[in-house]
Scaffold this active site. Sequence first.
Site, short mmCIF file in Angstrom:
data_model
loop_
_atom_site.label_atom_id
_atom_site.label_comp_id
_atom_site.label_asym_id
_atom_site.label_seq_id
_atom_site.Cartn_x
_atom_site.Cartn_y
_atom_site.Cartn_z
N PRO A 188 0.83 -1.21 0.00
CA PRO A 188 0.00 0.00 0.00
C PRO A 188 0.86 1.25 0.00
O PRO A 188 1.82 1.37 0.77
CB PRO A 188 -0.81 -0.13 1.29
CG PRO A 188 -0.87 -1.60 1.54
CD PRO A 188 0.43 -2.16 1.05
N CYS A 189 0.51 2.20 -0.87
CA CYS A 189 1.38 3.35 -1.10
C CYS A 189 1.07 4.53 -0.18
O CYS A 189 1.82 5.52 -0.19
CB CYS A 189 1.29 3.80 -2.55
SG CYS A 189 -0.34 4.44 -3.02
N GLN A 190 -0.01 4.48 0.61
CA GLN A 190 -0.38 5.65 1.41
C GLN A 190 0.73 6.07 2.36
O GLN A 190 0.92 7.25 2.62
CB GLN A 190 -1.67 5.37 2.19
CG GLN A 190 -2.92 5.29 1.33
CD GLN A 190 -3.12 3.91 0.72
OE1 GLN A 190 -2.27 3.03 0.85
NE2 GLN A 190 -4.23 3.72 0.04
#
Length: 438
Positions: free
Chosen positions: A116-118
């Site tokens: 996940p890139c958040q």
Amino acid sequence: MKYIDLFAGAGGLSEGFSRAGFEAVAHVEIDYHACNTLKTRQAWYYLKNKGLRHLYDEYLRSGKSPEELYALVPPEITNSVIHAEISEKTTPGIFQLIDQKLGPDERVDLIVGGPPCQTFSVAGRARLGRQAMEDDPRSRLYIQYAGFLAHYQPRMFVFENVLGLQSFRQRNQLDHIRDTFREAGYDMAVHKWNARDFGVLQSRERLIIIGWRHDQHQELGYPDLQPDYKHNFRVWDLLRDLPPLRPGEKDNRRYKSAPTPYLQRFGLRDENQILTWHESRAHRPVDLEIYAKAIQVWDREARQLRYPDDLDAHQISHKNVTGFKDRFKVVAGEKPFSQTVVAHIHKDGHYYIHPDAGQCRSLSVREAARLQSFPDNYYFEGPRGSAYKQIGNAVPPLMAERIARRVKAALQGKLKGQFLPSEPAASKQLQLDYSLAD
């Protein structure tokens, strides 16, 4: 060639590798609705290849449950999707499930995916604070990724993430990732690519890390992904064949016109396609006022609305009036690409206003999917908000397909002398965009 897709999401990356002829051993994903989207796509491929596409079309028209579709295909097709969190506790169980799917003489050629890139997003750090994001356990999921490399020993891997990864923890994160993958037995290189260079009508810069096993260093490397085609299409080429909508409406009865040359060339729609998810969200009256003004400003002055400078007093509701001045943004139909589509689209459509003043709304789910280069026969399971989120988190399939075909050529030994430098100087000095486009 067989691959495993980690943090698979709705399957944008997998779609590219499926088109390139790879076979998925497993997709591992934590989100329930995204898992069903992956299962539905696997069912589509099976039925199409068996000459039974009409059964899939009937599913789209009928409103039946996903389980009724999955009953039409062998269980091993949908069982390739593993609904699970990837963590230190769960990884041994995931290994066991995948090992059961592999025959005694079968091997995994490739692992793909991106955590996940958040946590790496520059915009996320701006909203929540750098320390909170750096303490987020998701920022260390690359360690689990390395565990899969060590266990399955594929010849190569593909790891996708946002540009903010380059600056995370004072630019040391990539060094940590490189060291961790080296310990697992892999060399790697990192390059920045923009989806708009791969036929996607969206500006979307991402880091693509590609690695290869130490014992393959003489045969493999980072394939040159640069496409060799040009085009003059515009965003309107994605939108003009769809029926007009007002806010809160949906219309999946029929297309307004034949597929445009862009949709045909890049495989997003054919004459026999069934329209789904052409559904827009409802908006507050004050937001519609702002949307109308944003479209007017764009049409008259070819610029985006500035918040709060261009608004009346009653239209200003955010306390922060100095940052994110482009929080309301038109998807300009005349441009060759749109702004970046991100998962925030599931919360509101302010950053994705349809360019037609007569419709005055944010993009429908299908329009957002097209900006990400998903074909119209790609169906997203779950409620509307989940569909938007799945789309915003995805790797554009057109971009993924180019990566997949070049990786496949490398694995087949067809790219002698066509590898990029392992340590490009440019990758150390990426120019980061601190707007919402991240």
